[in-house]
Design a protein around this motif. Structure first.
Motif, PDB file in Angstrom:
ATOM      1  N   UNK A   1       0.801  -1.282   0.013  1.00  0.00           N
ATOM      2  CA  UNK A   1      -0.058   0.073   0.154  1.00  0.00           C
ATOM      3  C   UNK A   1       0.797   1.180   0.222  1.00  0.00           C
ATOM      4  N   UNK A   2       2.009   1.276   0.809  1.00  0.00           N
ATOM      5  CA  UNK A   2       2.711   2.565   0.877  1.00  0.00           C
ATOM      6  C   UNK A   2       3.342   2.812  -0.626  1.00  0.00           C
ATOM      7  N   UNK A   3       4.031   1.352  -1.219  1.00  0.00           N
ATOM      8  CA  UNK A   3       4.369   1.706  -2.642  1.00  0.00           C
ATOM      9  C   UNK A   3       3.261   2.347  -3.787  1.00  0.00           C
ATOM     10  N   UNK A   4       2.258   1.856  -3.614  1.00  0.00           N
ATOM     11  CA  UNK A   4       1.298   2.512  -4.701  1.00  0.00           C
ATOM     12  C   UNK A   4       0.649   3.808  -4.067  1.00  0.00           C
ATOM     13  N   UNK A   5       0.559   4.049  -2.833  1.00  0.00           N
ATOM     14  CA  UNK A   5       0.199   5.505  -2.572  1.00  0.00           C
ATOM     15  C   UNK A   5       1.282   6.555  -2.965  1.00  0.00           C
ATOM     16  N   UNK A   6       2.591   6.145  -2.802  1.00  0.00           N
ATOM     17  CA  UNK A   6       3.745   6.715  -3.159  1.00  0.00           C
ATOM     18  C   UNK A   6       3.797   6.964  -4.936  1.00  0.00           C
ATOM     19  N   UNK A   7       3.517   5.616  -5.659  1.00  0.00           N
ATOM     20  CA  UNK A   7       3.443   5.803  -7.014  1.00  0.00           C
ATOM     21  C   UNK A   7       2.162   6.590  -7.369  1.00  0.00           C
ATOM     22  N   UNK A   8       1.155   6.706  -6.743  1.00  0.00           N
ATOM     23  CA  UNK A   8      -0.194   7.471  -7.479  1.00  0.00           C
ATOM     24  C   UNK A   8      -0.086   8.735  -6.672  1.00  0.00           C
ATOM     25  N   UNK A   9       0.509   8.944  -5.578  1.00  0.00           N
ATOM     26  CA  UNK A   9       0.466  10.424  -4.737  1.00  0.00           C
ATOM     27  C   UNK A   9      -0.941  10.365  -4.289  1.00  0.00           C
ATOM     28  N   UNK A  10      -1.427   9.176  -3.598  1.00  0.00           N
ATOM     29  CA  UNK A  10      -2.735   9.120  -3.032  1.00  0.00           C
ATOM     30  C   UNK A  10      -2.389   8.801  -1.523  1.00  0.00           C
TER      31      UNK A  10
ATOM     32  N   UNK B   1       8.409  13.188 -18.496  1.00  0.00           N
ATOM     33  CA  UNK B   1       7.505  12.658 -17.662  1.00  0.00           C
ATOM     34  C   UNK B   1       7.572  11.096 -17.218  1.00  0.00           C
ATOM     35  N   UNK B   2       7.468  10.308 -18.485  1.00  0.00           N
ATOM     36  CA  UNK B   2       7.503   8.962 -18.470  1.00  0.00           C
ATOM     37  C   UNK B   2       8.965   8.409 -17.854  1.00  0.00           C
ATOM     38  N   UNK B   3       9.796   9.122 -18.323  1.00  0.00           N
ATOM     39  CA  UNK B   3      11.215   8.407 -18.213  1.00  0.00           C
ATOM     40  C   UNK B   3      11.355   8.841 -16.250  1.00  0.00           C
ATOM     41  N   UNK B   4      10.952  10.167 -16.055  1.00  0.00           N
ATOM     42  CA  UNK B   4      10.924  10.442 -14.629  1.00  0.00           C
ATOM     43  C   UNK B   4       9.951   9.523 -13.739  1.00  0.00           C
TER      44      UNK B   4
ATOM     45  N   UNK C   1       9.563   5.279  -9.776  1.00  0.00           N
ATOM     46  CA  UNK C   1       9.202   3.815  -9.453  1.00  0.00           C
ATOM     47  C   UNK C   1      10.028   2.710  -9.251  1.00  0.00           C
ATOM     48  N   UNK C   2      11.257   2.896  -9.889  1.00  0.00           N
ATOM     49  CA  UNK C   2      12.247   1.736  -9.474  1.00  0.00           C
ATOM     50  C   UNK C   2      13.086   2.323  -8.305  1.00  0.00           C
ATOM     51  N   UNK C   3      13.052   3.410  -7.855  1.00  0.00           N
ATOM     52  CA  UNK C   3      13.625   3.856  -6.410  1.00  0.00           C
ATOM     53  C   UNK C   3      12.632   3.462  -5.283  1.00  0.00           C
ATOM     54  N   UNK C   4      11.544   3.330  -5.894  1.00  0.00           N
ATOM     55  CA  UNK C   4      10.498   2.926  -4.816  1.00  0.00           C
ATOM     56  C   UNK C   4      10.232   1.481  -4.510  1.00  0.00           C
ATOM     57  N   UNK C   5      10.812   0.741  -5.282  1.00  0.00           N
ATOM     58  CA  UNK C   5      10.781  -0.901  -5.122  1.00  0.00           C
ATOM     59  C   UNK C   5      10.472  -1.507  -6.478  1.00  0.00           C
ATOM     60  N   UNK C   6       9.856  -0.864  -7.586  1.00  0.00           N
ATOM     61  CA  UNK C   6       9.591  -1.544  -8.810  1.00  0.00           C
ATOM     62  C   UNK C   6      10.736  -2.074  -9.610  1.00  0.00           C
ATOM     63  N   UNK C   7      10.523  -2.987 -10.541  1.00  0.00           N
ATOM     64  CA  UNK C   7      11.389  -3.625 -11.501  1.00  0.00           C
ATOM     65  C   UNK C   7      10.752  -3.461 -12.762  1.00  0.00           C
TER      66      UNK C   7
ATOM     67  N   UNK D   1       6.374  -2.837 -15.942  1.00  0.00           N
ATOM     68  CA  UNK D   1       7.134  -3.037 -14.809  1.00  0.00           C
ATOM     69  C   UNK D   1       6.470  -3.621 -13.984  1.00  0.00           C
ATOM     70  N   UNK D   2       6.896  -4.087 -12.703  1.00  0.00           N
ATOM     71  CA  UNK D   2       6.131  -4.902 -11.450  1.00  0.00           C
ATOM     72  C   UNK D   2       6.565  -4.248 -10.170  1.00  0.00           C
ATOM     73  N   UNK D   3       5.141  -4.157  -9.399  1.00  0.00           N
ATOM     74  CA  UNK D   3       5.666  -3.721  -8.262  1.00  0.00           C
ATOM     75  C   UNK D   3       6.337  -4.722  -7.447  1.00  0.00           C
ATOM     76  N   UNK D   4       6.813  -4.256  -6.052  1.00  0.00           N
ATOM     77  CA  UNK D   4       7.398  -5.043  -5.219  1.00  0.00           C
ATOM     78  C   UNK D   4       7.108  -6.755  -4.978  1.00  0.00           C
ATOM     79  N   UNK D   5       5.738  -6.866  -5.015  1.00  0.00           N
ATOM     80  CA  UNK D   5       5.177  -8.187  -4.997  1.00  0.00           C
ATOM     81  C   UNK D   5       4.937  -8.716  -6.210  1.00  0.00           C
ATOM     82  N   UNK D   6       5.417  -8.138  -7.581  1.00  0.00           N
ATOM     83  CA  UNK D   6       5.472  -8.761  -8.825  1.00  0.00           C
ATOM     84  C   UNK D   6       4.489  -8.513  -9.613  1.00  0.00           C
TER      85      UNK D   6
END
Length: 245
Positions: A19-28, A81-84, A89-95, A109-114
């Motif tokens: 949840x923390x990952x996606x909140x940071x990813x979306x700004x939610x 914006x896409x590159x940024x 997201x990679x810094x947040x743990x996405x791959x 990409x994949x989030x920290x749980x794939x």
């Protein structure tokens, strides 16, 4: 009667961390209605406003084993914006992820749980959707899926083709719901699925009966301990019919 898409349900081994990952990813913003449940929605949002499709993360111990049949596409406004966004997201743990996409202008990409998701190149159609451009459902027959969901919900069809179909809320705001033809078929219970809700004052039992008449089926899951109804669409994808909102 009609329903509308109100949220995405995503299973997670660690709902708080994901949840923390996606909140940071979306700004939610992040909230929780109890242990093992993390709720995400835009800051200042009044649920269930159609301007956003929220995310509920639910703790489950089972690991992810196959590619999800439902994923998110994230919107961008420029190549920079896409590159940024990819870098952030990679810094947040996405791959970065390879699902056989080949040489495409978007980034898979994949989030920290794939869980797979896409960071799209800028597209004018998504300029006013918010951070989520589309909720994408893999399927074998986009036309048939569009027919079912067009009758199931009050969302409006925007495109129906042999390989893709899309819908958007009746108010013309928020993300799109897209059905994309894929060669693979459903093999396991979906870890990411749609949650829909009738409008306030509607009868959920009658709405469930209407959805079954349209082609929804009961997936054979014990529902004795829950207050909502679990159904499956014509291709077997589970979805939840929540209480009226």
């Amino acid at each position: 009667m009609a329903t509308r898409l109100v949220q995405i349900n995503m299973k997670a081994r660690d709902d708080s961390a994901l949840g923390r990952f996606w909140a940071e990813a979306l700004g939610w913003g992040v909230d929780s209605e109890g242990p093992g449940v993390t709720n995400l929605e835009p800051l200042g949002f009044s649920y269930p406003d159609p301007s956003a499709v929220c995310i509920d993360l639910i703790a489950r111990p089972e690991p992810k084993t196959v590619k999800n049949r439902v994923h998110l596409d994230l919107a961008t406004t420029s190549a920079a914006h896409q590159a940024e966004l990819v870098s952030r997201l990679r810094d947040l743990g996405a791959t970065l992820a390879d699902v056989g996409q080949g040489d495409v202008p978007w980034t898979v990409m994949a989030d920290p749980e794939g869980n797979e998701f896409c960071v799209l190149e800028p597209r004018p159609i998504y300029r006013d959707t918010g951070p989520i451009a589309a909720v994408v459902v893999d399927c074998t027959d986009p036309r048939a899926m569009a027919r079912f969901w067009d009758e199931a919900m009050d969302w409006k069809l925007h495109e129906v083709g042999g390989d893709q179909a899309s819908m958007r809320s009746a108010q013309g705001v928020g993300p799109y719901l897209e059905f994309v033809r894929t060669p693979d078929t459903k093999t396991v219970w979906n870890r990411v699925h749609l949650d829909i809700s009738p409008y306030r004052g509607d009868d959920p039992a009658a709405e469930g009966a209407r959805l079954r008449a349209l082609g929804a089926t009961d997936p054979g899951i014990d529902q004795s301990g829950i207050s909502w109804t679990i159904l499956a669409d014509p291709e077997g994808n589970e979805f939840c019919l929540l209480s009226p909102r």
